[in-house]
Scaffold this motif. Structure first.
Motif, PDB file in Angstrom:
ATOM      1  N   LEU A  98       0.826  -1.209   0.000  1.00 52.03           N
ATOM      2  CA  LEU A  98       0.000   0.000   0.000  1.00 52.03           C
ATOM      3  C   LEU A  98       0.858   1.256   0.000  1.00 52.03           C
ATOM      4  CD1 LEU A  98      -2.770  -1.031   2.556  1.00 52.03           C
ATOM      5  CD2 LEU A  98      -3.050  -0.736   0.087  1.00 52.03           C
ATOM      6  N   ALA A  99       1.907   1.239   0.811  1.00 54.79           N
ATOM      7  CA  ALA A  99       2.785   2.414   0.892  1.00 54.79           C
ATOM      8  C   ALA A  99       3.511   2.651  -0.429  1.00 54.79           C
ATOM      9  CB  ALA A  99       3.790   2.233   2.027  1.00 54.79           C
ATOM     10  N   LEU A 100       3.951   1.582  -1.065  1.00 58.28           N
ATOM     11  CA  LEU A 100       4.658   1.723  -2.346  1.00 58.28           C
ATOM     12  C   LEU A 100       3.731   2.241  -3.448  1.00 58.28           C
ATOM     13  CD1 LEU A 100       6.853  -1.503  -2.259  1.00 58.28           C
ATOM     14  CD2 LEU A 100       7.676   0.857  -2.139  1.00 58.28           C
ATOM     15  N   ASP A 101       2.435   1.956  -3.319  1.00 58.55           N
ATOM     16  CA  ASP A 101       1.463   2.452  -4.289  1.00 58.55           C
ATOM     17  C   ASP A 101       0.905   3.819  -3.916  1.00 58.55           C
ATOM     18  OD1 ASP A 101       1.672   0.224  -5.916  1.00 58.55           O
ATOM     19  OD2 ASP A 101      -0.022  -0.830  -4.983  1.00 58.55           O
ATOM     20  N   GLY A 102       1.415   4.406  -2.833  1.00 58.02           N
ATOM     21  CA  GLY A 102       0.961   5.720  -2.411  1.00 58.02           C
ATOM     22  C   GLY A 102      -0.378   5.721  -1.725  1.00 58.02           C
ATOM     23  N   LEU A 103      -0.800   4.552  -1.225  1.00 59.82           N
ATOM     24  CA  LEU A 103      -2.112   4.430  -0.583  1.00 59.82           C
ATOM     25  C   LEU A 103      -2.015   4.325   0.923  1.00 59.82           C
ATOM     26  CD1 LEU A 103      -3.673   1.924  -3.146  1.00 59.82           C
ATOM     27  CD2 LEU A 103      -4.137   4.376  -2.959  1.00 59.82           C
ATOM     28  N   ALA A 104      -0.833   4.375   1.454  1.00 55.38           N
ATOM     29  CA  ALA A 104      -0.616   4.365   2.906  1.00 55.38           C
ATOM     30  C   ALA A 104       0.550   5.285   3.223  1.00 55.38           C
ATOM     31  CB  ALA A 104      -0.341   2.946   3.399  1.00 55.38           C
ATOM     32  N   GLU A 105       0.587   5.757   4.448  1.00 56.67           N
ATOM     33  CA  GLU A 105       1.625   6.695   4.857  1.00 56.67           C
ATOM     34  C   GLU A 105       3.011   6.056   4.809  1.00 56.67           C
ATOM     35  OE1 GLU A 105       1.776   7.219   9.344  1.00 56.67           O
ATOM     36  OE2 GLU A 105      -0.087   6.077   9.160  1.00 56.67           O
ATOM     37  N   ASP A 106       3.995   6.899   4.515  1.00 60.90           N
ATOM     38  CA  ASP A 106       5.379   6.444   4.636  1.00 60.90           C
ATOM     39  C   ASP A 106       5.724   6.294   6.115  1.00 60.90           C
ATOM     40  OD1 ASP A 106       5.926   6.249   1.991  1.00 60.90           O
ATOM     41  OD2 ASP A 106       6.936   8.177   1.810  1.00 60.90           O
ATOM     42  N   SER A 107       6.666   5.430   6.393  1.00 62.69           N
ATOM     43  CA  SER A 107       7.090   5.230   7.774  1.00 62.69           C
ATOM     44  C   SER A 107       8.495   4.653   7.778  1.00 62.69           C
ATOM     45  CB  SER A 107       6.138   4.263   8.493  1.00 62.69           C
ATOM     46  OG  SER A 107       6.313   2.949   7.983  1.00 62.69           O
ATOM     47  N   ARG A 108       9.072   4.612   8.959  1.00 63.39           N
ATOM     48  CA  ARG A 108      10.366   3.950   9.091  1.00 63.39           C
ATOM     49  C   ARG A 108      10.251   2.485   8.704  1.00 63.39           C
ATOM     50  NH1 ARG A 108      13.642   2.340  14.630  1.00 63.39           N
ATOM     51  NH2 ARG A 108      15.179   1.045  13.569  1.00 63.39           N
ATOM     52  N   LEU A 109       9.104   1.871   9.020  1.00 69.57           N
ATOM     53  CA  LEU A 109       8.910   0.456   8.714  1.00 69.57           C
ATOM     54  C   LEU A 109       9.043   0.193   7.219  1.00 69.57           C
ATOM     55  CD1 LEU A 109       8.201  -2.397   9.652  1.00 69.57           C
ATOM     56  CD2 LEU A 109       5.777  -1.796   9.401  1.00 69.57           C
ATOM     57  N   LYS A 110       8.533   1.085   6.403  1.00 67.47           N
ATOM     58  CA  LYS A 110       8.643   0.922   4.952  1.00 67.47           C
ATOM     59  C   LYS A 110      10.097   0.763   4.529  1.00 67.47           C
ATOM     60  CE  LYS A 110       7.994   3.475   0.613  1.00 67.47           C
ATOM     61  NZ  LYS A 110       7.485   4.752   0.023  1.00 67.47           N
ATOM     62  N   GLY A 111      10.944   1.651   5.008  1.00 68.65           N
ATOM     63  CA  GLY A 111      12.356   1.590   4.651  1.00 68.65           C
ATOM     64  C   GLY A 111      13.046   0.350   5.186  1.00 68.65           C
ATOM     65  N   ALA A 132       9.391 -10.301  10.944  1.00 72.46           N
ATOM     66  CA  ALA A 132       8.864  -9.855  12.241  1.00 72.46           C
ATOM     67  C   ALA A 132       9.895  -9.036  13.005  1.00 72.46           C
ATOM     68  CB  ALA A 132       8.435 -11.057  13.073  1.00 72.46           C
ATOM     69  N   VAL A 133      11.167  -9.319  12.796  1.00 76.59           N
ATOM     70  CA  VAL A 133      12.217  -8.585  13.533  1.00 76.59           C
ATOM     71  C   VAL A 133      12.170  -7.088  13.228  1.00 76.59           C
ATOM     72  CG1 VAL A 133      14.699  -8.314  13.883  1.00 76.59           C
ATOM     73  CG2 VAL A 133      13.697 -10.604  13.783  1.00 76.59           C
ATOM     74  N   PRO A 134      12.190  -6.664  11.945  1.00 74.20           N
ATOM     75  CA  PRO A 134      12.085  -5.216  11.708  1.00 74.20           C
ATOM     76  C   PRO A 134      10.758  -4.632  12.184  1.00 74.20           C
ATOM     77  CG  PRO A 134      12.080  -6.440   9.620  1.00 74.20           C
ATOM     78  CD  PRO A 134      12.489  -7.386  10.686  1.00 74.20           C
ATOM     79  N   VAL A 135       9.668  -5.407  12.158  1.00 72.94           N
ATOM     80  CA  VAL A 135       8.391  -4.900  12.659  1.00 72.94           C
ATOM     81  C   VAL A 135       8.496  -4.596  14.149  1.00 72.94           C
ATOM     82  CG1 VAL A 135       5.945  -5.388  13.014  1.00 72.94           C
ATOM     83  CG2 VAL A 135       7.055  -6.139  10.911  1.00 72.94           C
ATOM     84  N   ILE A 136       9.007  -5.556  14.917  1.00 75.09           N
ATOM     85  CA  ILE A 136       9.154  -5.366  16.361  1.00 75.09           C
ATOM     86  C   ILE A 136      10.113  -4.217  16.661  1.00 75.09           C
ATOM     87  CG2 ILE A 136      10.114  -6.394  18.451  1.00 75.09           C
ATOM     88  CD1 ILE A 136       7.509  -7.602  18.038  1.00 75.09           C
ATOM     89  N   GLU A 137      11.239  -4.172  15.972  1.00 75.76           N
ATOM     90  CA  GLU A 137      12.229  -3.118  16.223  1.00 75.76           C
ATOM     91  C   GLU A 137      11.655  -1.738  15.932  1.00 75.76           C
ATOM     92  OE1 GLU A 137      15.591  -4.303  13.918  1.00 75.76           O
ATOM     93  OE2 GLU A 137      16.400  -5.603  15.508  1.00 75.76           O
ATOM     94  N   CYS A 138      10.894  -1.633  14.841  1.00 75.72           N
ATOM     95  CA  CYS A 138      10.277  -0.345  14.522  1.00 75.72           C
ATOM     96  C   CYS A 138       9.209   0.024  15.553  1.00 75.72           C
ATOM     97  CB  CYS A 138       9.677  -0.384  13.116  1.00 75.72           C
ATOM     98  SG  CYS A 138      10.906  -0.345  11.783  1.00 75.72           S
ATOM     99  N   ALA A 139       8.461  -0.964  16.016  1.00 73.27           N
ATOM    100  CA  ALA A 139       7.450  -0.696  17.044  1.00 73.27           C
ATOM    101  C   ALA A 139       8.110  -0.217  18.325  1.00 73.27           C
ATOM    102  CB  ALA A 139       6.626  -1.949  17.301  1.00 73.27           C
ATOM    103  N   GLU A 140       9.210  -0.859  18.700  1.00 68.85           N
ATOM    104  CA  GLU A 140       9.923  -0.468  19.917  1.00 68.85           C
ATOM    105  C   GLU A 140      10.472   0.950  19.826  1.00 68.85           C
ATOM    106  OE1 GLU A 140      11.361  -4.963  21.272  1.00 68.85           O
ATOM    107  OE2 GLU A 140      12.719  -3.670  20.139  1.00 68.85           O
ATOM    108  N   SER A 141      10.716   1.416  18.593  1.00 72.82           N
ATOM    109  CA  SER A 141      11.217   2.786  18.420  1.00 72.82           C
ATOM    110  C   SER A 141      10.082   3.794  18.248  1.00 72.82           C
ATOM    111  CB  SER A 141      12.148   2.856  17.203  1.00 72.82           C
ATOM    112  OG  SER A 141      11.414   2.738  15.998  1.00 72.82           O
TER     113      SER A 141
END
Length: 312
Positions: A170-183, A213-222
């Motif tokens: 969704l984010a790559l198609d411009g239909l969701a907000e950009d976030s650190r998680l995307k990167g 799941a690791v980048p998801v958790i790490e981004c959530a923790e930040s």
């Protein structure tokens, strides 16, 4: 070389799931002799792969114990596998012409529960590649969830990875907000656009998604809001599982699995208060299951004649 006595019974506990298969050899006094780890062992995703992982992990465990390969035929095996809560898969695995002296087959949920509570009653929440809740109380079992990826397993590593990929498209198609998680997801997948992402994840297994799941958790923790939303949703489901298990009044409740330590801070506070540390690993729970099954067979017939058994 470990010196063995003739009266010794050697046991091997084999815990197989969507990401790996772990085997441990113990002696009659429950002393750990050796451990081996091999690839995935979920018959839902392949019978041949499951057999190969069981055999490979067992061989590695024997080698670690400095026991000769032919010792395999002397072992009483307790095997706890993901997927065998489905009768078809249980029957398929139970019909395997295994190389062990005896083999007792059960679900990975049951063996994990026995391990967490050192062979006694209790309940477990499993949060790893997949997820489920399981209780064994007064000789009766209760499974909640465990319906498999992608249909179920909410709150698991695979589910988090899938939810993250849905957001990423969704984010790559411009239909969701950009976030650190995307990167972080693009970095983890080595991709720069939607086509490359699909090349990396299209048709992949649950264990492949669970790695995300690791980048998801790490981004959530930040504090990343998208990642926080995913993790909170998954943790809410796991907390609800715990509440259902606690209705059965198990003497102990534990949470196990690779995601468990990172997910624990996101659970409902009353659930966290009830959690007790698991006493032994799931593969040792497989040993307890084999020992209990062997004793039950001996009690029924006066001699050890059983070959395979399911819990309950």
């Amino acid at each position: 070389m470990v010196a063995l006595r003739d009266r010794d019974t050697l046991f091997i506990g084999i815990d197989g799931g969507g990401s790996k298969c772990r085997a441990s050899v113990v002696d009659a006094d429950n002393r750990l002799l050796g451990t081996g780890v091999a690839g995935p062992a979920n018959p839902l995703h392949g019978y041949a792969q499951t057999i190969d992982s069981i055999m490979h992990s067992a061989a590695l465990a024997l080698a670690d114990a400095k026991l000769p390969p032919e010792t395999l035929g002397e072992l009483v095996a307790g095997v706890g596998l993901a997927g065998v809560n489905m009768p078809r898969l249980y029957d398929e695995m139970a019909s395997w012409a295994h190389p062990f002296r005896k083999m007792y087959l059960t679900t990975d949920q049951h063996s994990a529960c026995l391990g967490a509570h050192r062979g006694g009653d209790g309940a477990v929440i499993i949060a790893g590649t997949g997820s489920c809740g399981y209780a064994w109380v007064n000789g009766r079992s209760k499974l909640i969830g465990g319906h498999g990826f992608p249909h179920g397993d909410k709150g698991s590593g695979a589910w988090m990875g899938m939810e993250a990929v849905k957001y990423l498209f969704l984010a790559l198609d411009g239909l969701a907000e950009d976030s650190r998680l995307k990167g972080e997801l693009l970095k983890a997948l080595g991709s720069s656009d939607a086509s490359e992402v699909f090349e990396k994840i299209g048709g992949k297994s649950s264990s492949h998604y669970a790695r995300l799941a690791v980048p998801v958790i790490e981004c959530a923790e930040s504090g990343d809001p998208v990642a926080v939303s995913i993790v909170r949703d998954g943790a809410g489901y796991i907390s609800a599982l715990a509440d259902k298990l606690l209705e059965l009044k198990p003497p102990r409740l534990s949470m196990i699995g690779g995601l468990a330590p990172r997910l624990r801070p996101w659970l409902a506070p009353h659930v966290v208060k009830r959690l007790a540390e698991p006493l032994d690993a799931p593969e040792i729970g497989c040993v307890y299951f084999a020992q209990q099954s062997l004793a039950r067979d001996a009690g029924k017939s006066g001699k050890n004649t059983g070959s395979k058994a399911l819990f309950g």
